[in-house]
Design an enzyme around this catalytic site. Structure first.
Site, PDB file in Angstrom:
ATOM      1  CG  ASP A 147       2.332  61.752  41.604  1.00 19.82           C
ATOM      2  OD1 ASP A 147       1.795  62.128  40.546  1.00 19.82           O
ATOM      3  OD2 ASP A 147       1.686  61.277  42.567  1.00 19.82           O
ATOM      4  CB  CYS A 207      -8.818  64.376  32.154  1.00 14.26           C
ATOM      5  SG  CYS A 207      -8.603  63.528  33.736  1.00 14.26           S
TER       6      CYS A 207
END
Length: 304
Positions: free
Chosen positions: A132, A232
């Site tokens: 990340d 999403c």
């Protein structure tokens, strides 16, 4: 205008879609099979008096009753037997379908729900590189990996768009999961204020990052390997358009998404733009289909 209105032409039963988006999201947990069987996790929850239901399409998922402890407030969660994870969020790792012993890259991994699920699917063997670029979120990723006992997982802090494999003793992955930051429209049931700051400028801005991360994942995956791209959100600009560019620029092709949930096929045209016909093989999971959040999932095979 409600940003969701722009999807009226591509969503079946649009009024049911809107109604589902306005309802609260069921609370779900995933059984962490690194530490517990489904039966043991269920027994711990039952002894604690937590009411839950098993999800037929994935026996490792439970939905908790609206009343009672939340997903992160149970003894099962404290001991790492369960992990609070939205039901549809478990789909991308299942589609990636990693094998024990493989090398897998989770390009945008924090806070670690999908990365630890990958470790469980791999029997905590092989190598999962959980990356990340947000240093502040890495503490949550590391905490969750430790709590769930995911010892095959290594954490890195790089920009996934130009990710370097130089620190490793290998130069390609077997599989890659690209669950990119997005406009999050599909999380509206969990976060009702999601659309308050929505803008097309943001959609176009984030889609550029998504394109670069997906292309890097394809480049870093071996021939015959698998890359799963997911978001999403509902925006074709962040979904089909991103995958379409990867198909045109990289050596890869789309495979069918094989899941037991109901879903709509990917779109092949949107607001005057036409996409590769194979994008019908992608999956659009809408809230009214399975009483979940919204998700987009595409499965790519690297190499001709």
């Amino acid at each position: 205008m409600d940003p969701l209105e722009r999807y009226r032409p591509i969503v079946d039963d649009f009024e049911a879609f809107l109604a589902a988006c306005r309802r609260p999201l069921p609370r779900a947990v995933r059984v962490n099979t690194i530490k517990a069987t489904v039966e043991r996790a269920a027994a711990v929850l039952e002894r604690e008096g937590v009411e839950f239901e098993r999800r037929g399409w994935n026996p490792q998922l439970f939905t908790l009753a609206e009343e009672g402890p939340g997903p992160g407030s149970t003894l099962a969660s404290f001991h790492g037997l369960t992990y609070g994870q939205e039901e549809v969020s478990t789909v991308p790792p299942l589609v990636l379908d990693p094998e024990p012993g493989e090398r897998v890259w989770d390009a945008c991994a924090a806070p670690g729900g999908k990365a630890t699920q990958l470790a469980a699917l791999m029997d905590d063997s092989g190598t999962i590189i959980a990356n990340d670029d947000n240093l502040g979120r890495l503490s949550a990723l590391r905490f969750n990996a430790e709590r769930l006992g995911a010892t095959a997982l290594a954490v890195t802090n790089q920009d996934a768009r130009n990710y370097s494999l130089n620190p490793f003793g290998f130069d390609e992955f077997d599989r890659a999961l690209v669950d990119v930051p997005c406009s999050c429209e599909g999380t509206i049931r969990k976060n009702p204020d999601t659309l308050e700051g929505w803008s097309m400028d943001h959609v176009h801005s984030v889609s550029g990052i998504q394109r670069d991360v997906l292309r890097r994942a394809v480049q870093a995956t071996r021939e015959g390997g698998t890359v799963v791209y997911s978001t999403c959100t509902f925006a074709p600009e962040e979904n089909e358009a991103v995958v379409n560019e990867a198909l045109a620029a990289e050596d890869c092709r789309l495979r069918e998404v094989d899941i037991e949930l109901e879903y709509a096929p990917g779109v092949t045209e949107w607001e005057g733009d036409e996409y590769d016909p194979s994008l019908e093989r992608a999956a659009r999971i809408y809230p009214h289909h399975n009483n979940t959040g919204g998700f987009f999932v595409a499965k790519l095979e690297v190499g001709a």
